[in-house]
Design an enzyme around this catalytic site. Sequence first.
Site, short mmCIF file in Angstrom:
data_model
loop_
_atom_site.label_atom_id
_atom_site.label_comp_id
_atom_site.label_asym_id
_atom_site.label_seq_id
_atom_site.Cartn_x
_atom_site.Cartn_y
_atom_site.Cartn_z
N VAL A 143 0.10 -10.92 4.89
CA VAL A 143 0.08 -12.04 3.96
C VAL A 143 0.94 -13.14 4.57
CG1 VAL A 143 0.69 -12.85 1.66
CG2 VAL A 143 -0.29 -10.57 1.96
N VAL A 203 10.46 6.94 -0.84
CA VAL A 203 11.35 7.51 -1.83
C VAL A 203 10.47 8.12 -2.91
CG1 VAL A 203 13.26 5.95 -1.47
CG2 VAL A 203 11.48 5.36 -3.11
N PRO A 208 15.57 21.20 -17.75
CA PRO A 208 14.17 21.60 -17.56
C PRO A 208 13.22 20.61 -18.22
CG PRO A 208 15.16 22.87 -19.34
CD PRO A 208 16.23 21.94 -18.83
N LEU A 241 9.34 -0.48 -6.20
CA LEU A 241 10.61 -1.00 -5.67
C LEU A 241 10.69 -2.51 -5.79
CD1 LEU A 241 10.83 1.17 -2.42
CD2 LEU A 241 11.80 1.64 -4.66
N GLY A 287 0.80 -1.23 0.00
CA GLY A 287 0.00 0.00 0.00
C GLY A 287 0.82 1.28 0.00
N SER A 329 -0.05 -4.84 4.69
CA SER A 329 0.21 -5.23 6.07
C SER A 329 0.01 -4.03 6.97
CB SER A 329 1.64 -5.72 6.22
OG SER A 329 1.82 -6.89 5.48
N LYS A 362 7.36 21.46 -9.70
CA LYS A 362 8.73 21.14 -10.08
C LYS A 362 8.85 21.34 -11.59
CE LYS A 362 11.88 17.24 -10.71
NZ LYS A 362 12.12 15.79 -10.53
#
Lengths: 239, 518
Positions: free
Chosen positions: B187, B51, B101, B343, B13, B43, B82
Amino acid sequence: MARKVLLNNVEHKALRVITTRSAALGDDVMSAIVVPAEFRSVQACYPIVFQKQADTGQFLPLALFGFEARENLFLTESGWDANYIPLSIERLPFLIGGQRATQQVAPPQLVVHIDLDSPRISWTEGEPVFLEYGGTTEYLNRASALLHSLHAGLEATPAFVDALLGLDLLESFVIDIDLKDGSRNRLAGFYTVHEERLRALDGTAIVSLYARGFLEPLYMVLASTVHFRDLIDRRNRRL
Amino acid sequence: MSSQVKRVVIVGGGSAGWLTAGVIAADHRSPQAPGLEVTLVESPGVSPIGVGEGTWPSMRDTLRRIGVSETDFIRECDAAFKQGSKFVGWSRGEAEHYYHPFSLPQGYTEANLVTSWLQRHASTPYAELVSSQPQLCERGRAPKQVTTPEYAAVANYAYHLDAGKFGQFLQRHCTARLGVRHVVDHVARIEAADNGDIAALLTAAQGRIEGDLFIDCTGFASLLLGQHYGVPLHSVQPLLFNDSALAVQVPYAAADAPIASHTIATARQAGWIWDIGLQTRRGVGHVYSSAHMSDAEAESVLRNYVAEGAAAKDVASLAPRKLSFRPGYRQTLWQRNCVAVGLAAGFVEPLEASALALVEFSAAMISDQLPATRASMDIVAARFNDAFRYRWERAVEFLKLHYLLSARTDSPYWREHRTSASVPPRLAELVALWRQQPPSRYDFFRIEEIFPSASYHYVLYGMGFRPEAAAFPERPDNAALAERFFGEAAALATSMLAGLPANRALLNHLQSYRLQRI
């Protein structure tokens, strides 16, 4: 800079207001804010469009008088050529100011201010504001009534605009204006009511608009768009 | 067996999980036709890594696709605008800088800008000649006005965001508006089907959760793809050395301090420091190679950086959070009925903020290509694997370019980054080619390249890379054309500087007023 002060019958006892219409008196404006309560009168003369305010990004309805900055196609040698002038113009040089009572709990009282830098201010000509012994003239009474209508209208406008946005009823538009001298001009940056989406609304949405008093001003906006033709004609007549 | 794909189960999540859930649910569910069932299992008590506080302009499309309001997003995720990145000290280790840019160079596809730049404007930094955006960044401007509709831009932009708040924001939207089922449970076990697919997750409290497609968003744990299927991580550490990061949150020096509308990436001896401006704080971190620098040294480098722009008491009270990672990615991203996103698929250092962008690319492709049946899933999986291997390779090469072109000699870290063993062969070949012709669509020919050739221009020429003399010949009519585009970029800068508010001013404004949708 505008010098906006609380109007009072001592300092301003002899003050007069010039009520004729001309560019020199500040009437050379391309548009003016209008409020839904006056849409019926506005649509008899001018296109009603929506525009985002530069400082807040929020939509406000406007009456259009011209196609570019400082162009008021209703302004003629003999005055303002229309039988209705929006409240936000008509009330000048008066404006409403909030004055808090000494107890902070009380809601601010709405009081009449005047812009002393307005070119309409005079001490020699125009309409007197106060009577000889300090009473208010009919002219000031009327200006005060206009101010209150405008104030109430501005307070009611966000709910109206939010209702339109909530139903996705505004859309941007551009008009290409072909003038008789062959020049082509584009009017952009304005929004209008999306007719197809309005017609496609279901009964619940329509009833809700009706119950909140928004349906009539909505159709007034649609009706007002016929005046684009009139604006173009007025522009062509000046060429 | 050709069973229908009706149940998508996402595990994890964080922002990867919720972004993927949001894109799939928004595309495949509606109140009228529930369509797919989308479940997200996470969990309890697992805090997201957080990150990827930097994004790409693609995030605007993704958020719009999911159906969230930009005003809500900015308010609830501490987000700020940004407009690109500013690289400081990458070529010589001094205060020199260049911009990457988000806006393409003016006239990029229509003229040979590079030759004209080198012949007549070589003293002006490339990005500043071809784009108005570096000036907007230097002057702290927002990329849009209060009247610009949601997600529309005056100057191309993305966001800096608080990843923790972003996950929660997406969770609320996905569960309340998109009908995503949210299961908070451990899990305990993964139940395999006879054919090797994943049949179900066995959760500690809520039993079996069956699914037809499982999406692994479990972060570095890579619970399904890595642990269950044993798909190994392909390490890129020999190419990109960074494997550690220390992150801190730094308050602004004053409530009205300017908010930079670009990521500032400052090179250091054994890594670099990111500095991103959110509304209420800066996120600052030092990412470095543990083989080249100790944690204690890395922390003092970080503190020294922060001390340059913050009050002493704020520096003293900083408690850096350490993050270790193995830079790399899985070469098979989609195995049987399981695909990894975020990740769990891989991670290389945060340079150029590709992490969330890869999540968006992945979620979009899974959703666009969502197989209707199990039988077609293998075809889609093969294509997905091909697409993302390609993207990971390109991402690694592009990041490597930032180190490869450096002239820094002040540490082994920088010198080793230029040894041929640390340079991917394809990149070495391209750099050789780019001495004679600028990067172009012939080098990056896929429809959805992760970094377009224009990004290579900004980095190459920003880093001081120059073609061989007499390279890049010009068409006779090019000079006039290129000059026109340089003029356009300058004129745009002037008009944008006149019309755009300060970045902080617009962000403050959005606390009181909403941007319009139209």
